[in-house]
Design an enzyme around this catalytic site. Structure first.
Site, PDB file in Angstrom:
ATOM      1  N   GLY A  16       0.660   2.664   0.629  1.00 13.57           N
ATOM      2  CA  GLY A  16       0.494   2.191  -0.746  1.00 13.57           C
ATOM      3  C   GLY A  16       1.598   2.732  -1.635  1.00 13.57           C
ATOM      4  N   ARG A  26      15.613   8.946  -5.137  1.00 14.86           N
ATOM      5  CA  ARG A  26      16.842   9.311  -5.862  1.00 14.86           C
ATOM      6  C   ARG A  26      17.198  10.785  -5.631  1.00 14.86           C
ATOM      7  NH1 ARG A  26      17.470  12.154 -10.541  1.00 14.86           N
ATOM      8  NH2 ARG A  26      19.440  11.857 -11.641  1.00 14.86           N
ATOM      9  N   ALA A  27      16.175  11.643  -5.685  1.00 22.81           N
ATOM     10  CA  ALA A  27      16.438  13.075  -5.509  1.00 22.81           C
ATOM     11  C   ALA A  27      16.925  13.362  -4.086  1.00 22.81           C
ATOM     12  CB  ALA A  27      15.175  13.872  -5.820  1.00 22.81           C
ATOM     13  N   ARG A  77       2.876  -1.780   5.423  1.00 22.84           N
ATOM     14  CA  ARG A  77       2.018  -1.176   6.447  1.00 22.84           C
ATOM     15  C   ARG A  77       2.432  -1.844   7.757  1.00 22.84           C
ATOM     16  NH1 ARG A  77      -1.714   1.605   3.091  1.00 22.84           N
ATOM     17  NH2 ARG A  77      -2.114   0.474   1.165  1.00 22.84           N
ATOM     18  N   ASP A 108      -1.460   9.786   3.714  1.00 24.15           N
ATOM     19  CA  ASP A 108      -1.832  10.463   4.972  1.00 24.15           C
ATOM     20  C   ASP A 108      -1.484   9.641   6.211  1.00 24.15           C
ATOM     21  OD1 ASP A 108      -3.778   8.639   4.284  1.00 24.15           O
ATOM     22  OD2 ASP A 108      -5.459   9.896   4.918  1.00 24.15           O
ATOM     23  N   GLY A 109      -1.629   8.312   6.125  1.00 19.60           N
ATOM     24  CA  GLY A 109      -1.283   7.462   7.267  1.00 19.60           C
ATOM     25  C   GLY A 109       0.201   7.551   7.585  1.00 19.60           C
ATOM     26  N   SER A 110       1.018   7.451   6.572  1.00 21.86           N
ATOM     27  CA  SER A 110       2.475   7.510   6.759  1.00 21.86           C
ATOM     28  C   SER A 110       2.896   8.848   7.343  1.00 21.86           C
ATOM     29  CB  SER A 110       3.184   7.306   5.418  1.00 21.86           C
ATOM     30  OG  SER A 110       2.766   6.097   4.846  1.00 21.86           O
ATOM     31  N   THR A 131       1.320   9.202  -3.002  1.00 18.88           N
ATOM     32  CA  THR A 131       0.107   8.384  -3.067  1.00 18.88           C
ATOM     33  C   THR A 131      -0.613   8.675  -4.382  1.00 18.88           C
ATOM     34  OG1 THR A 131      -2.116   8.042  -2.143  1.00 18.88           O
ATOM     35  CG2 THR A 131      -1.097  10.145  -1.656  1.00 18.88           C
ATOM     36  N   ASP A 133      -3.675   8.623  -4.748  1.00 14.43           N
ATOM     37  CA  ASP A 133      -5.037   9.093  -4.458  1.00 14.43           C
ATOM     38  C   ASP A 133      -5.204  10.616  -4.542  1.00 14.43           C
ATOM     39  OD1 ASP A 133      -5.502   6.440  -3.965  1.00 14.43           O
ATOM     40  OD2 ASP A 133      -5.409   6.623  -1.788  1.00 14.43           O
ATOM     41  N   ASP A 135      -5.048  12.699  -2.204  1.00 13.25           N
ATOM     42  CA  ASP A 135      -5.934  13.140  -1.124  1.00 13.25           C
ATOM     43  C   ASP A 135      -5.186  13.858   0.002  1.00 13.25           C
ATOM     44  OD1 ASP A 135      -4.602  10.904  -0.287  1.00 13.25           O
ATOM     45  OD2 ASP A 135      -6.341   9.878   0.545  1.00 13.25           O
ATOM     46  N   ARG A 160     -13.066   1.063 -24.267  1.00 11.46           N
ATOM     47  CA  ARG A 160     -13.992   1.739 -25.182  1.00 11.46           C
ATOM     48  C   ARG A 160     -14.061   1.023 -26.533  1.00 11.46           C
ATOM     49  NH1 ARG A 160     -16.428   6.252 -25.020  1.00 11.46           N
ATOM     50  NH2 ARG A 160     -15.291   6.994 -23.221  1.00 11.46           N
ATOM     51  N   ARG A 168     -21.837  -2.079 -25.899  1.00 11.10           N
ATOM     52  CA  ARG A 168     -21.977  -2.435 -24.482  1.00 11.10           C
ATOM     53  C   ARG A 168     -21.919  -1.192 -23.604  1.00 11.10           C
ATOM     54  NH1 ARG A 168     -17.777  -7.307 -25.273  1.00 11.10           N
ATOM     55  NH2 ARG A 168     -19.285  -8.989 -25.436  1.00 11.10           N
ATOM     56  N   ARG A 177      -9.508   5.478  -3.173  1.00 13.14           N
ATOM     57  CA  ARG A 177     -10.085   5.347  -1.821  1.00 13.14           C
ATOM     58  C   ARG A 177     -11.329   6.214  -1.682  1.00 13.14           C
ATOM     59  NH1 ARG A 177      -6.736   4.650   3.452  1.00 13.14           N
ATOM     60  NH2 ARG A 177      -4.709   4.803   2.533  1.00 13.14           N
ATOM     61  N   LYS A 219     -25.383   8.633 -29.116  1.00  6.26           N
ATOM     62  CA  LYS A 219     -23.990   8.647 -28.678  1.00  6.26           C
ATOM     63  C   LYS A 219     -23.574   7.222 -28.374  1.00  6.26           C
ATOM     64  CE  LYS A 219     -23.462  13.274 -26.994  1.00  6.26           C
ATOM     65  NZ  LYS A 219     -23.815  14.174 -25.931  1.00  6.26           N
ATOM     66  N   GLN A 260      -3.229   0.323 -11.627  1.00 10.27           N
ATOM     67  CA  GLN A 260      -3.096   1.785 -11.552  1.00 10.27           C
ATOM     68  C   GLN A 260      -1.931   2.224 -10.679  1.00 10.27           C
ATOM     69  OE1 GLN A 260      -7.493   3.445 -11.178  1.00 10.27           O
ATOM     70  NE2 GLN A 260      -7.327   1.328 -10.558  1.00 10.27           N
TER      71      GLN A 260
HETATM   72  P1  ATP Z   1      -2.039   5.243   0.981  1.00  9.38           P
HETATM   73  O1  ATP Z   1      -2.845   6.516   1.091  1.00  9.38           O
HETATM   74  O2  ATP Z   1      -1.421   5.111  -0.351  1.00  9.38           O
HETATM   75  O3  ATP Z   1      -2.773   4.020   1.427  1.00  9.38           O
HETATM   76  P2  ATP Z   1      -0.883   5.661   3.588  1.00  9.38           P
HETATM   77  O4  ATP Z   1       0.430   6.219   3.987  1.00  9.38           O
HETATM   78  O5  ATP Z   1      -2.082   6.487   3.957  1.00  9.38           O
HETATM   79  O6  ATP Z   1      -0.803   5.379   2.018  1.00  9.38           O
HETATM   80  P3  ATP Z   1      -1.543   3.747   5.663  1.00  9.38           P
HETATM   81  O7  ATP Z   1      -1.665   2.268   5.612  1.00  9.38           O
HETATM   82  O8  ATP Z   1      -2.708   4.523   6.120  1.00  9.38           O
HETATM   83  O9  ATP Z   1      -1.051   4.200   4.204  1.00  9.38           O
HETATM   84  O10 ATP Z   1      -0.307   4.118   6.613  1.00  9.38           O
HETATM   85  C1  ATP Z   1       0.968   3.548   6.412  1.00  9.38           C
HETATM   86  C2  ATP Z   1       1.613   3.233   7.729  1.00  9.38           C
HETATM   87  O11 ATP Z   1       1.795   4.441   8.474  1.00  9.38           O
HETATM   88  C3  ATP Z   1       0.793   2.342   8.641  1.00  9.38           C
HETATM   89  O12 ATP Z   1       0.925   0.974   8.330  1.00  9.38           O
HETATM   90  C4  ATP Z   1       1.412   2.647   9.996  1.00  9.38           C
HETATM   91  O13 ATP Z   1       2.637   1.966  10.181  1.00  9.38           O
HETATM   92  C5  ATP Z   1       1.709   4.150   9.868  1.00  9.38           C
HETATM   93  N1  ATP Z   1       0.607   4.900  10.483  1.00  9.38           N
HETATM   94  C6  ATP Z   1      -0.580   5.226   9.933  1.00  9.38           C
HETATM   95  N2  ATP Z   1      -1.371   5.868  10.819  1.00  9.38           N
HETATM   96  C7  ATP Z   1      -0.660   5.931  11.966  1.00  9.38           C
HETATM   97  C8  ATP Z   1      -0.923   6.443  13.273  1.00  9.38           C
HETATM   98  N3  ATP Z   1      -2.085   7.030  13.584  1.00  9.38           N
HETATM   99  N4  ATP Z   1       0.037   6.316  14.202  1.00  9.38           N
HETATM  100  C9  ATP Z   1       1.219   5.736  13.903  1.00  9.38           C
HETATM  101  N5  ATP Z   1       1.524   5.222  12.714  1.00  9.38           N
HETATM  102  C10 ATP Z   1       0.603   5.310  11.747  1.00  9.38           C
END
Ligand code: ATP
Length: 328
Positions: A16, A26-27, A77, A108-110, A131, A133, A135, A160, A168, A177, A219, A260
């Site tokens: 995301g 840039r940095a 993704r 976390d996924g990335s 991210t 989030d 998280d 508001r 309302r 998430r 209130k 957001q």
């Molecule tokens: P956000 O938290 O903002 O959604 P994110 O980095 O957690 O961001 P994900 O869609 O979970 O988003 O992961 C991004 C990409 O990272 C995935 O599309 C995939 O290519 C790679 N990825 C995530 N999990 C794995 C995994 N277990 N193994 C290999 N690649 C992964």
């Protein structure tokens, strides 16, 4: 500091998008140039790594990006990167360009992908927490979180106005998430009547009690913040439950959604992203890898990616307590 093995850095944004990603890229580029390193932009995250959508960056690529939301490298993704074959293709493309260090900006996924890729192919990688989030462990705030909170609060202030004018009750759903960081900040920052977060279940009866108490105290303008992914359901679901108890209330639902994610990053996110971009490059030069750079108590800290992605960062009890006191 002297450059050792790292000569060509690849940088990508993945998952995301979050405001401040451009400032981080840039940095990375500016810092790499400072140490006479080359930088390659990997477009569309891991998908671009697999499809060889990789291009050397120069100074003009990063002009006027610091203040822009989104990511000029684009994000994606990639299902293919989850497969060993996909990651092998990605590795071969990096080899072709001579890239021997990676900076991965994402959630976390990335970062999970970066950890796996390093384990399989040994290309040093440093993750940056990008991210909205918030998280990820190993950093007080993630890049984009502060901007997202500000955007949410600005939108809630406007809601508001209409809530007050018509007496309302609004249920406003914010992103995050499975975590309630944006919700709790938006709740405190916008004087919400209640904030429902995934980490703490609030039974609908308790919410009704809170709303009745507020009504007795005269209130005005009730706005209830609901984090998406909460155990009690989203804003729509909760509003329906509340309507059964309070049939005379004029109840409305607003889902803030993707707005957001957008917008120019706040000063906090610009500074955070800039510090972390520099730390990523210097970390790679110092031989650090498979770590995420974050800021804890205003100091840059490198945390093993495996630790940073453990899903154990929770909303501060104190924040929750403050939100409760101020809304009762
Ligand atoms: P956000 O938290 O903002 O959604 P994110 O980095 O957690 O961001 P994900 O869609 O979970 O988003 O992961 C991004 C990409 O990272 C995935 O599309 C995939 O290519 C790679 N990825 C995530 N999990 C794995 C995994 N277990 N193994 C290999 N690649 C992964």
């Amino acid at each position: 500091m002297e450059s050792k093995a790292i000569t060509k850095i690849g940088v990508l944004t993945s998952g995301g998008d979050a405001p401040g990603m451009n400032a981080a890229i840039r940095a990375v580029v500016r810092c790499a140039f400072y140490y006479n390193l080359e930088v390659y932009g990997i477009y569309r995250g891991y998908e671009g790594m697999i499809q060889n959508d990789i291009r050397q960056l120069n100074s003009s690529d990063i002009a006027y990006v610091l203040e822009r939301g989104g990511t000029f490298l684009k994000s994606a993704r990639s299902a293919e990167f989850r497969t060993p074959e996909g990651r092998k293709k990605a590795y071969e493309n990096l080899q072709q360009h001579g890239i021997n260090g990676l900076v991965v900006i994402g959630g976390d996924g990335s970062l999970t992908g970066a950890h796996l890729f390093y384990k399989e192919f040994g290309i040093p990688a440093i993750g940056l927490p990008g991210t909205i989030d918030n998280d990820l462990s190993g950093t007080d705030n993630t890049i984009g979180f502060d901007t997202a909170c500000n955007t949410a609060i600005e939108a809630i202030d406007k809601i508001r106005d209409t809530a007050t004018s018509h007496d309302r009750l609004f249920f406003v759903e914010v992103m995050g998430r499975d975590s309630g960081f944006i919700a709790i900040n938006a709740g405190i920052g916008s004087a919400a009547a209640a904030t429902l977060i995934p980490e703490k279940k609030m039974p609908v009866e308790a919410l009704i009690d809170r709303l009745n108490t507020r009504a007795k105290a005269k209130k005005q303008a009730n706005v209830v913040i609901v984090a998406e992914g909460g155990k009690s359901g989203g804003a729509l679901e909760i509003s329906k439950k509340v309507k059964k108890y309070l049939p005379n209330y004029d109840i409305k639902v607003t889902i803030l959604g993707h707005l957001q994610r957008g917008g120019s990053p706040t000063s906090y996110d610009r500074v955070l992203a800039s510090k972390l971009g520099v730390s990523a490059v210097e970390g790679l030069m110092q031989g650090k890898c498979d770590v995420m750079a974050g800021v804890i108590n205003n100091k840059v800290v490198y945390t093993p990616i495996k630790r940073a992605i453990v899903d154990d960062k929770e909303v501060d009890e104190e924040d929750f307590r403050v939100a409760k006191i101020l809304s009762t």
